[in-house]
Design a protein around this motif. Sequence first.
Motif, mmCIF file in Angstrom:
data_model
loop_
_atom_site.group_PDB
_atom_site.id
_atom_site.type_symbol
_atom_site.label_atom_id
_atom_site.label_comp_id
_atom_site.label_asym_id
_atom_site.label_seq_id
_atom_site.Cartn_x
_atom_site.Cartn_y
_atom_site.Cartn_z
ATOM 1 N N GLU A 33 0.807 -1.212 0.000
ATOM 2 C CA GLU A 33 0.000 0.000 0.000
ATOM 3 C C GLU A 33 0.843 1.266 0.000
ATOM 4 O OE1 GLU A 33 -2.729 -0.183 3.257
ATOM 5 O OE2 GLU A 33 -3.770 -1.915 2.447
ATOM 6 N N ALA A 34 2.100 1.183 0.461
ATOM 7 C CA ALA A 34 2.995 2.343 0.490
ATOM 8 C C ALA A 34 4.263 2.005 -0.285
ATOM 9 C CB ALA A 34 3.329 2.718 1.926
ATOM 10 N N VAL A 88 -1.188 10.503 -1.071
ATOM 11 C CA VAL A 88 -2.134 9.405 -1.259
ATOM 12 C C VAL A 88 -2.843 9.628 -2.594
ATOM 13 C CG1 VAL A 88 -4.166 8.229 -0.341
ATOM 14 C CG2 VAL A 88 -2.440 9.146 1.221
ATOM 15 N N LYS A 107 -6.518 2.903 -3.191
ATOM 16 C CA LYS A 107 -5.574 3.997 -2.989
ATOM 17 C C LYS A 107 -4.178 3.435 -2.786
ATOM 18 C CE LYS A 107 -6.137 4.330 1.973
ATOM 19 N NZ LYS A 107 -6.282 5.177 3.122
ATOM 20 N N THR A 109 -0.249 4.864 -1.351
ATOM 21 C CA THR A 109 0.481 5.929 -0.686
ATOM 22 C C THR A 109 1.905 5.951 -1.222
ATOM 23 O OG1 THR A 109 -0.854 5.643 1.307
ATOM 24 C CG2 THR A 109 1.224 6.841 1.541
#
Length: 164
Positions: A33-34, A88, A107, A109
Amino acid sequence: MKVWVLAGITVGALVPGTAPAWAEAAQIEVSPEAVAPGQSITLTTACEGDARQVEFTSDVFPGTASAELVNTFGTVPVVVAPGTPPGVYAVRAECVGGTSTETALGKVTVIRGALTPTPSGAPQTGGGGAPESAQPARAMAAGLLLGLAGAALALARRAARRGR
């Protein structure tokens, strides 16, 4: 996940005006996610209709990334564009190739710099696995002190009750 979707649709049916928002709440799984600019992410979502593929779009990668559906799931790796500022970013998926008009949202990040150091040259030797930071030792010491303080308080309360 189906239980949550069904629960959302049920709540949406009970609260006027919210059913369409819950019905369109399909999600894109972004892994990891990041990420830092230049690193790869994997996008996965499902299309329940008669679509043949899914198309992903976002400001973090150029163009459109397409994936053929396998058992209703589409997965594609993409590289976050170098120079993407931290923040984001939304990812959108659209099921295409049939009469399905499903969309999904997710989403990602983008962080500044790499998540892990990039090795260069030969491996460095020495150190013997010593911790790089004293933070874990401090956290353990703080936890031990809190535990001892709680035990002392419990013993003091017990002694006070017996002394009455």
